[in-house]
Write a protein that holds these residues in place. Structure first.
Motif, short mmCIF file in Angstrom:
data_model
loop_
_atom_site.label_atom_id
_atom_site.label_comp_id
_atom_site.label_asym_id
_atom_site.label_seq_id
_atom_site.Cartn_x
_atom_site.Cartn_y
_atom_site.Cartn_z
N THR A 328 0.88 -1.08 0.01
CA THR A 328 0.12 -0.02 0.04
C THR A 328 0.77 1.27 -0.06
O THR A 328 0.53 2.22 -0.74
CB THR A 328 -0.95 0.07 1.30
N ILE A 329 2.02 1.19 0.89
CA ILE A 329 2.91 2.53 0.84
C ILE A 329 3.56 2.57 -0.29
O ILE A 329 3.69 3.53 -1.20
CB ILE A 329 3.62 2.31 1.88
N ARG A 330 3.83 1.51 -1.17
CA ARG A 330 4.50 1.70 -2.29
C ARG A 330 3.52 2.03 -3.47
O ARG A 330 3.89 3.12 -4.16
CB ARG A 330 5.03 0.11 -2.71
N ARG A 331 2.18 1.67 -3.52
CA ARG A 331 1.28 2.01 -4.55
C ARG A 331 0.96 3.61 -4.03
O ARG A 331 0.86 4.26 -5.19
CB ARG A 331 0.08 1.29 -4.23
N GLU A 332 0.74 4.00 -2.93
CA GLU A 332 -0.03 5.30 -2.63
C GLU A 332 1.25 6.51 -2.67
O GLU A 332 0.93 7.55 -2.82
CB GLU A 332 -0.74 5.17 -1.28
N LEU A 333 2.51 5.97 -2.15
CA LEU A 333 3.55 7.12 -1.91
C LEU A 333 4.69 7.01 -2.52
O LEU A 333 5.52 8.00 -3.06
CB LEU A 333 3.78 7.04 -0.43
N PHE A 334 5.08 5.71 -2.94
CA PHE A 334 6.59 5.59 -3.57
C PHE A 334 6.62 5.41 -5.08
O PHE A 334 7.32 6.27 -5.94
CB PHE A 334 6.99 4.44 -2.97
N VAL A 335 5.56 4.96 -5.74
CA VAL A 335 5.65 4.83 -7.10
C VAL A 335 4.59 6.00 -8.02
O VAL A 335 3.54 5.56 -7.99
CB VAL A 335 5.14 3.30 -7.48
N LEU A 336 5.17 7.05 -8.02
CA LEU A 336 4.30 7.95 -8.47
C LEU A 336 4.91 8.81 -9.79
O LEU A 336 6.15 8.91 -10.01
CB LEU A 336 4.36 9.31 -7.41
N PRO A 337 4.28 9.22 -10.55
CA PRO A 337 4.91 9.72 -11.99
C PRO A 337 4.93 11.37 -11.56
O PRO A 337 4.52 12.17 -11.91
CB PRO A 337 3.44 9.83 -12.76
N ALA A 338 6.13 11.42 -10.98
CA ALA A 338 6.59 12.88 -10.33
C ALA A 338 7.62 13.24 -11.14
O ALA A 338 8.39 12.69 -11.88
CB ALA A 338 6.45 12.84 -8.88
N GLN A 339 8.16 14.53 -11.07
CA GLN A 339 9.21 15.20 -11.60
C GLN A 339 10.05 15.87 -10.59
O GLN A 339 9.60 16.36 -9.74
CB GLN A 339 8.80 16.14 -12.78
N PHE A 340 11.23 15.46 -10.69
CA PHE A 340 12.45 16.43 -9.71
C PHE A 340 13.13 17.45 -10.53
O PHE A 340 13.84 17.10 -11.55
CB PHE A 340 13.42 15.36 -9.10
N VAL A 341 12.71 18.68 -10.26
CA VAL A 341 13.32 19.90 -11.27
C VAL A 341 14.01 20.79 -10.25
O VAL A 341 13.94 20.87 -8.91
CB VAL A 341 12.18 20.64 -11.90
N HIS A 342 14.76 21.53 -10.91
CA HIS A 342 15.73 22.65 -10.22
C HIS A 342 15.30 24.03 -10.80
O HIS A 342 15.48 24.26 -11.87
CB HIS A 342 17.09 22.34 -10.48
N THR A 343 14.44 24.73 -9.82
CA THR A 343 14.00 26.19 -10.44
C THR A 343 14.20 26.85 -9.24
O THR A 343 14.03 26.64 -8.13
CB THR A 343 12.45 26.03 -10.67
N GLN A 344 14.50 28.30 -9.48
CA GLN A 344 14.79 29.31 -8.61
C GLN A 344 15.84 28.97 -7.68
O GLN A 344 15.63 29.23 -6.36
CB GLN A 344 13.64 29.78 -7.89
N ASN A 345 16.82 28.24 -8.07
CA ASN A 345 18.15 27.88 -7.36
C ASN A 345 17.64 26.68 -6.08
O ASN A 345 18.35 26.83 -5.17
CB ASN A 345 18.67 29.12 -6.81
N ARG A 346 16.54 26.19 -6.29
CA ARG A 346 15.88 25.06 -5.44
C ARG A 346 15.49 23.93 -5.92
O ARG A 346 15.13 24.03 -7.13
CB ARG A 346 14.84 25.77 -4.67
N ASN A 347 15.55 22.88 -5.50
CA ASN A 347 15.24 21.46 -6.05
C ASN A 347 13.58 21.44 -5.48
O ASN A 347 13.45 21.56 -4.42
CB ASN A 347 15.98 20.17 -5.41
#
Length: 375
Positions: A328-347
């Motif tokens: 459940t943790i894997r499905r709801e929190l870990f495996v997500l279609p997210a993006q890790f970006v660097h904008t305004q000098n912050r991750n």
């Protein structure tokens, strides 16, 4: 990371090489190749395994002493068999595997704390090694990882019939521990059970008690017997049957009523669910090599992953989510279609706009930020 992500076999880690975020999180130039991971396991020696276990002990002590702050402990000890195929598996010898005969296997022995579900000790052994062999030092090693404020009088041990042994009972009594242990249904014990009086207790179960001294035990011990009409138990009936009743017999030294002892032992079913989760969701059955020591190192890493996920669940998730399994943790929190970006000098981590558990994710992140690193 691969275990928590549900990758399973080492060969499947190649799918992680395409995730550009993982190397930066791990501090590596790139995610290791599957052959590198396998070589890492095969090249590990006994000293490395001991070092890994020692570091794991530090995590356990910190978790129980400082993070969770337990004052009593309920311990569960159990074993399970892991089937292997092929005659070249070191330590994979013919042993006891439920529903299979003459099957090669490994044997896993596990000691956990029931309230937190954290592991206290674990062993990966050849398949023909009985659970009761060297059980006393195994239990003592787990007791040493409990906080010093937990008195032995506030520690209880639950075990199934595979650990029914007079020497273990003597050792537990000498240290002042409480115990509940399933008894082996010998003919002498069955004849004594026929003569006791039962009272209606929990649901369809009837409970009674008696005092009995098994052969080779040093003194009489309290026994609690529970019985239920065999027709009311879903097949297959794994308890021993006399006449129309199926029986379960427990040896105990606790100052509880016979009903209380039966109820406390019945909650031990959570240990069976724990082992099922280790097999299904932590890939404990995915034996990575033919070398016993390499498999022992893999098992210790698996226990690391299990305890870390457990601590994440207890320390970071909201209270209504703490019963979530790894899947459940894997499905709801870990495996997500997210993006890790660097904008305004912050991750920044960009989650989907329609993500339904943003509040839980944010809560877990804020809680994790407050946890101080070990050492």
């Amino acid at each position: 990371m691969a275990i928590a992500a549900g990758i399973g076999r080492i060969e499947n880690t190649r799918s992680l090489k395409h995730n550009g975020l993982l190397p930066s999180l791990l501090g590596l130039p790139e995610f290791p190749h599957r052959d590198t991971l396998r070589t890492f396991l095969l090249s590990a020696d006994a000293g490395f395994l001991q070092s890994l276990q020692h570091t794991h002990d530090l995590l356990r002590r910190w978790a129980l002493q400082d993070a969770l702050k337990i004052w009593s402990a309920l311990l569960d000890v159990d074993t399970t068999s892991l089937r292997v195929f092929g005659r070249q598996m070191e330590g994979g010898v013919v042993g006891y595997v439920p529903r299979y005969s003459h099957q090669r296997c490994y044997n896993v022995r596990l000691l956990t704390e029931a309230a937190t579900s954290l592991s206290l000790a674990g062993e990966f052994r050849p398949g023909n090694t009985l659970g009761v062999i060297d059980i006393i030092p195994f239990v003592l090693s787990g007791l040493q990882r409990l906080p010093s404020r937990v008195a032995m009088s506030r520690v209880r041990l639950r075990a199934d019939a595979g650990f029914y042994d007079g020497r273990l009972v003597k050792s537990i009594d000498e240290k002042g521990l409480g115990f509940i242990m399933a008894a082996k249904a010998t003919s002498r014990l069955q004849s004594v059970t026929r003569k006791i009086r039962f009272k209606a207790s929990v649901g369809d179960w009837q409970v009674g008690e008696f005092t009995y001294q098994p052969i080779h035990w040093e003194k009489p011990t309290r026994f609690v017997a529970a019985r239920k009409l065999s027709g009311l138990i879903e097949p297959p009936v794994t308890l021993f049957v006399m006449e129309e009743y199926a029986y379960h017999i427990l040896a105990a030294n606790l100052k509880l009523s016979s009903r209380g002892i039966w109820r406390l032992y019945a909650r031990r079913m959570s240990q069976e669910l724990l082992i099922k989760e280790l097999k299904c969701h932590y890939a404990m059955t995915k034996i990575p090599s033919r070398k016993l020591l390499a498999n022992q190192v893999y098992f210790e890493i698996l226990l690391w992953a299990y305890d870390l996920i457990n601590l994440f669940r207890l320390l970071c998730l909201p209270e209504h989510c703490r019963a979530w399994s790894l899947s459940t943790i894997r499905r709801e929190l870990f495996v997500l279609p997210a993006q890790f970006v660097h904008t305004q000098n912050r991750n920044r981590l960009r989650l989907p706009k329609s993500y339904p558990h943003l509040d839980i994710f944010t809560h877990a992140y804020q809680k994790a930020q407050k946890i101080r690193p070990l050492g």
